[in-house]
Design a protein around this motif. Structure first.
Motif, PDB file in Angstrom:
ATOM      1  N   ASN A  46       0.786  -1.230   0.000  1.00 25.90           N
ATOM      2  CA  ASN A  46       0.000   0.000   0.000  1.00 25.90           C
ATOM      3  C   ASN A  46       0.822   1.286   0.000  1.00 25.90           C
ATOM      4  N   HIS A  47       2.067   1.209  -0.443  1.00 26.38           N
ATOM      5  CA  HIS A  47       2.869   2.437  -0.523  1.00 26.38           C
ATOM      6  C   HIS A  47       2.239   3.419  -1.504  1.00 26.38           C
ATOM      7  N   TYR A  48       2.593   4.667  -1.389  1.00 22.35           N
ATOM      8  CA  TYR A  48       2.175   5.654  -2.388  1.00 22.35           C
ATOM      9  C   TYR A  48       3.215   6.762  -2.416  1.00 22.35           C
ATOM     10  N   ALA A  49       3.314   7.416  -3.578  1.00 16.67           N
ATOM     11  CA  ALA A  49       4.270   8.507  -3.735  1.00 16.67           C
ATOM     12  C   ALA A  49       3.670   9.758  -3.109  1.00 16.67           C
ATOM     13  N   ALA A  50       4.237  10.171  -1.982  1.00 15.65           N
ATOM     14  CA  ALA A  50       3.664  11.311  -1.253  1.00 15.65           C
ATOM     15  C   ALA A  50       3.659  12.562  -2.119  1.00 15.65           C
ATOM     16  N   ARG A  51       2.604  13.349  -1.990  1.00 14.43           N
ATOM     17  CA  ARG A  51       2.489  14.598  -2.748  1.00 14.43           C
ATOM     18  C   ARG A  51       2.597  15.807  -1.829  1.00 14.43           C
ATOM     19  N   ASN A  52       1.891  15.740  -0.720  1.00 16.51           N
ATOM     20  CA  ASN A  52       1.820  16.909   0.154  1.00 16.51           C
ATOM     21  C   ASN A  52       2.679  16.725   1.399  1.00 16.51           C
ATOM     22  N   ILE A 132      14.757   2.372   0.676  1.00 20.38           N
ATOM     23  CA  ILE A 132      14.685   3.638   1.419  1.00 20.38           C
ATOM     24  C   ILE A 132      13.249   4.177   1.402  1.00 20.38           C
ATOM     25  N   TYR A 133      12.661   4.146   0.220  1.00 19.35           N
ATOM     26  CA  TYR A 133      11.282   4.635   0.014  1.00 19.35           C
ATOM     27  C   TYR A 133      10.291   3.885   0.917  1.00 19.35           C
ATOM     28  N   LEU A 134      10.438   2.551   0.959  1.00 18.99           N
ATOM     29  CA  LEU A 134       9.515   1.750   1.763  1.00 18.99           C
ATOM     30  C   LEU A 134       9.809   1.869   3.256  1.00 18.99           C
ATOM     31  N   SER A 143       7.221   9.470   1.424  1.00 18.98           N
ATOM     32  CA  SER A 143       8.428   9.404   0.609  1.00 18.98           C
ATOM     33  C   SER A 143       8.043   9.419  -0.859  1.00 18.98           C
ATOM     34  N   ARG A 144       8.963   9.899  -1.674  1.00 13.92           N
ATOM     35  CA  ARG A 144       8.726   9.961  -3.124  1.00 13.92           C
ATOM     36  C   ARG A 144      10.063   9.812  -3.838  1.00 13.92           C
ATOM     37  N   ILE A 145      10.074   9.046  -4.894  1.00 11.91           N
ATOM     38  CA  ILE A 145      11.288   8.834  -5.683  1.00 11.91           C
ATOM     39  C   ILE A 145      11.332   9.874  -6.798  1.00 11.91           C
ATOM     40  N   TYR A 146      12.506  10.417  -7.087  1.00 15.55           N
ATOM     41  CA  TYR A 146      12.654  11.389  -8.176  1.00 15.55           C
ATOM     42  C   TYR A 146      13.837  10.996  -9.077  1.00 15.55           C
ATOM     43  N   THR A 147      13.573  10.974 -10.391  1.00 12.82           N
ATOM     44  CA  THR A 147      14.694  10.919 -11.335  1.00 12.82           C
ATOM     45  C   THR A 147      14.720  12.180 -12.199  1.00 12.82           C
ATOM     46  N   GLY A 148      13.613  12.939 -12.187  1.00  8.62           N
ATOM     47  CA  GLY A 148      13.523  14.167 -12.991  1.00  8.62           C
ATOM     48  C   GLY A 148      14.720  15.107 -12.824  1.00  8.62           C
ATOM     49  N   PRO A 149      15.169  15.331 -11.577  1.00 10.97           N
ATOM     50  CA  PRO A 149      16.266  16.301 -11.388  1.00 10.97           C
ATOM     51  C   PRO A 149      17.662  15.751 -11.721  1.00 10.97           C
ATOM     52  N   MET A 150      17.765  14.486 -12.166  1.00 14.21           N
ATOM     53  CA  MET A 150      19.098  13.872 -12.286  1.00 14.21           C
ATOM     54  C   MET A 150      20.005  14.538 -13.319  1.00 14.21           C
ATOM     55  N   SER A 186      -6.182   5.056  -1.465  1.00  9.42           N
ATOM     56  CA  SER A 186      -6.854   6.005  -2.353  1.00  9.42           C
ATOM     57  C   SER A 186      -5.955   7.183  -2.714  1.00  9.42           C
ATOM     58  N   ALA A 187      -4.870   7.395  -1.934  1.00 12.56           N
ATOM     59  CA  ALA A 187      -3.936   8.473  -2.294  1.00 12.56           C
ATOM     60  C   ALA A 187      -3.092   8.089  -3.495  1.00 12.56           C
ATOM     61  N   ALA A 188      -2.926   6.788  -3.719  1.00 11.77           N
ATOM     62  CA  ALA A 188      -2.084   6.339  -4.828  1.00 11.77           C
ATOM     63  C   ALA A 188      -2.810   6.471  -6.161  1.00 11.77           C
ATOM     64  N   SER A 189      -2.033   6.606  -7.231  1.00 15.26           N
ATOM     65  CA  SER A 189      -2.624   6.634  -8.569  1.00 15.26           C
ATOM     66  C   SER A 189      -3.124   5.231  -8.908  1.00 15.26           C
ATOM     67  N   SER A 190      -4.021   5.152  -9.908  1.00 13.93           N
ATOM     68  CA  SER A 190      -4.534   3.816 -10.256  1.00 13.93           C
ATOM     69  C   SER A 190      -3.445   3.030 -10.992  1.00 13.93           C
ATOM     70  N   ARG A 191      -3.581   1.752 -11.002  1.00 20.93           N
ATOM     71  CA  ARG A 191      -2.636   0.872 -11.675  1.00 20.93           C
ATOM     72  C   ARG A 191      -3.333   0.172 -12.846  1.00 20.93           C
ATOM     73  N   LYS A 192      -2.527  -0.288 -13.800  1.00 22.40           N
ATOM     74  CA  LYS A 192      -3.087  -1.027 -14.937  1.00 22.40           C
ATOM     75  C   LYS A 192      -3.767  -2.293 -14.434  1.00 22.40           C
TER      76      LYS A 192
HETATM   77  C1  LIG Z   1      12.023   5.722 -11.192  1.00 25.58           C
HETATM   78  C2  LIG Z   1      11.027   6.749 -10.709  1.00 25.58           C
HETATM   79  C3  LIG Z   1      11.219   8.075 -11.017  1.00 25.58           C
HETATM   80  C4  LIG Z   1      10.316   9.044 -10.542  1.00 25.58           C
HETATM   81  N1  LIG Z   1      10.580  10.365 -10.789  1.00 25.58           N
HETATM   82  C5  LIG Z   1       9.731  11.297 -10.318  1.00 25.58           C
HETATM   83  C6  LIG Z   1      10.024  12.677 -10.521  1.00 25.58           C
HETATM   84  O1  LIG Z   1      11.048  13.047 -11.093  1.00 25.58           O
HETATM   85  N2  LIG Z   1       9.138  13.582 -10.036  1.00 25.58           N
HETATM   86  C7  LIG Z   1       8.005  13.205  -9.352  1.00 25.58           C
HETATM   87  O2  LIG Z   1       7.236  14.075  -8.948  1.00 25.58           O
HETATM   88  N3  LIG Z   1       7.716  11.897  -9.131  1.00 25.58           N
HETATM   89  C8  LIG Z   1       8.547  10.940  -9.602  1.00 25.58           C
HETATM   90  N4  LIG Z   1       8.275   9.614  -9.364  1.00 25.58           N
HETATM   91  C9  LIG Z   1       7.058   9.224  -8.633  1.00 25.58           C
HETATM   92  C10 LIG Z   1       6.020   8.570  -9.571  1.00 25.58           C
HETATM   93  O3  LIG Z   1       5.404   9.559 -10.355  1.00 25.58           O
HETATM   94  C11 LIG Z   1       5.010   7.792  -8.727  1.00 25.58           C
HETATM   95  O4  LIG Z   1       5.694   6.785  -8.015  1.00 25.58           O
HETATM   96  C12 LIG Z   1       3.926   7.137  -9.570  1.00 25.58           C
HETATM   97  O5  LIG Z   1       3.175   8.138 -10.235  1.00 25.58           O
HETATM   98  C13 LIG Z   1       2.965   6.323  -8.736  1.00 25.58           C
HETATM   99  O6  LIG Z   1       2.355   7.155  -7.773  1.00 25.58           O
HETATM  100  P1  LIG Z   1       1.577   6.514  -6.537  1.00 25.58           P
HETATM  101  O7  LIG Z   1       2.547   5.629  -5.836  1.00 25.58           O
HETATM  102  O8  LIG Z   1       1.132   7.652  -5.689  1.00 25.58           O
HETATM  103  O9  LIG Z   1       0.453   5.741  -7.096  1.00 25.58           O
HETATM  104  C14 LIG Z   1       9.173   8.641  -9.814  1.00 25.58           C
HETATM  105  C15 LIG Z   1       8.979   7.286  -9.510  1.00 25.58           C
HETATM  106  C16 LIG Z   1       9.904   6.355  -9.937  1.00 25.58           C
HETATM  107  C17 LIG Z   1       9.698   4.903  -9.562  1.00 25.58           C
END
Ligand SMILES: Cc1cc2nc3c(=O)[nH]c(=O)nc-3n(C[C@H](O)[C@H](O)[C@H](O)COP(=O)(O)O)c2cc1C
Length: 202
Positions: A46-52, A132-134, A143-150, A186-192
């Motif tokens: 049930n992990h989710y990528a934190a937004r707020n 780390i995320y989990l 927690s949230r993973i980012y590769t965008g800023p790399m 419900s905070a997480a995005s939907s999955r395929k």
């Molecule tokens: C490899 C990877 C790179 C990601 N890079 C970014 C990022 O650069 N910026 C961002 O806002 N979220 C980033 N995320 C978060 C994803 O958008 C998020 O895990 C995905 O949309 C699922 O969201 P949920 O867990 O809330 O359902 C990344 C996730 C992963 C696994």
């Protein structure tokens, strides 16, 4: 009579303690899983990528446990190719994640190479990132993973981050406080759909 009474008092005390501990365990499990489903698999499922993210410091002991989860991740031939840069300086953090909130910690995972073509090391680093995320969510943080800023990080910030010579960042994990009571499912995005993703060969 006196002995029977003190035995009763003892039993009541033990029972009360058990009830309190049981209640605490439930509360902790709910907080730690950040979701309705507890148990060992709760956070993993049930992990989710934190937004707020909200402001607030992470105690050093929690941060240490989160980093240890990365260090303990599995790696091919146990080469442990990673380096962890723990960014607590807000000015530096904001250069990578512009909306970073006071108290959030960015953990940059790097490895030798360019961060793109060093295949198996990237897989190893990804596992450390996931751990780390989990771990952060298991301890009740967002927690949230980012590769965008790399790209920008590897171009401009390697020296400021003191990355080891020849290393490039693969990803970073943002860890911080979040509003309590977030329903992770419900905070997480939907999955395929499962049937579109999984093939069983029986
Ligand atoms: C490899 C990877 C790179 C990601 N890079 C970014 C990022 O650069 N910026 C961002 O806002 N979220 C980033 N995320 C978060 C994803 O958008 C998020 O895990 C995905 O949309 C699922 O969201 P949920 O867990 O809330 O359902 C990344 C996730 C992963 C696994």
């Amino acid at each position: 009579m006196k002995a029977a009474m003190s035995k009763n008092v003892f039993c009541t005390a033990v029972l009360s303690l058990a009830v309190i501990l049981g209640g605490l365990q439930t509360v902790c499990a709910q907080q730690n899983s950040g979701s309705s489903a507890g148990g060992p698999a709760g956070v993993i499922i049930n992990h989710y990528a934190a937004r707020n993210f909200t402001a607030g410091a992470i105690p050093a002991a929690d941060l240490e446990r989160i980093i240890q989860a990365g260090i303990r991740a599995p790696s091919a031939r146990n080469l442990q190719p990673w380096h962890f840069t723990v960014v607590q300086n807000q000015n530096l953090a904001k250069k990578m994640v512009s909306d970073n909130v006071e108290g959030n910690v960015l953990i940059v995972v790097s490895a030798a190479g360019d961060g793109k073509t060093n295949g198996v090391q990237i897989l190893d680093c990804a596992l450390a990132v996931e751990s780390i995320y989990l771990a952060a969510q298991a301890l009740g943080y967002g927690s949230r993973i980012y590769t965008g800023p790399m790209d920008s990080l590897n171009k401009n910030l390697k020296a400021e981050l003191s990355l080891p010579s020849g290393y490039s960042a693969v990803a970073l994990v943002r860890v911080g406080k979040v509003q309590g009571g977030v329903d992770a499912v419900s905070a997480a995005s939907s999955r395929k759909k499962t049937e579109d993703l999984v093939t069983y060969k029986r």
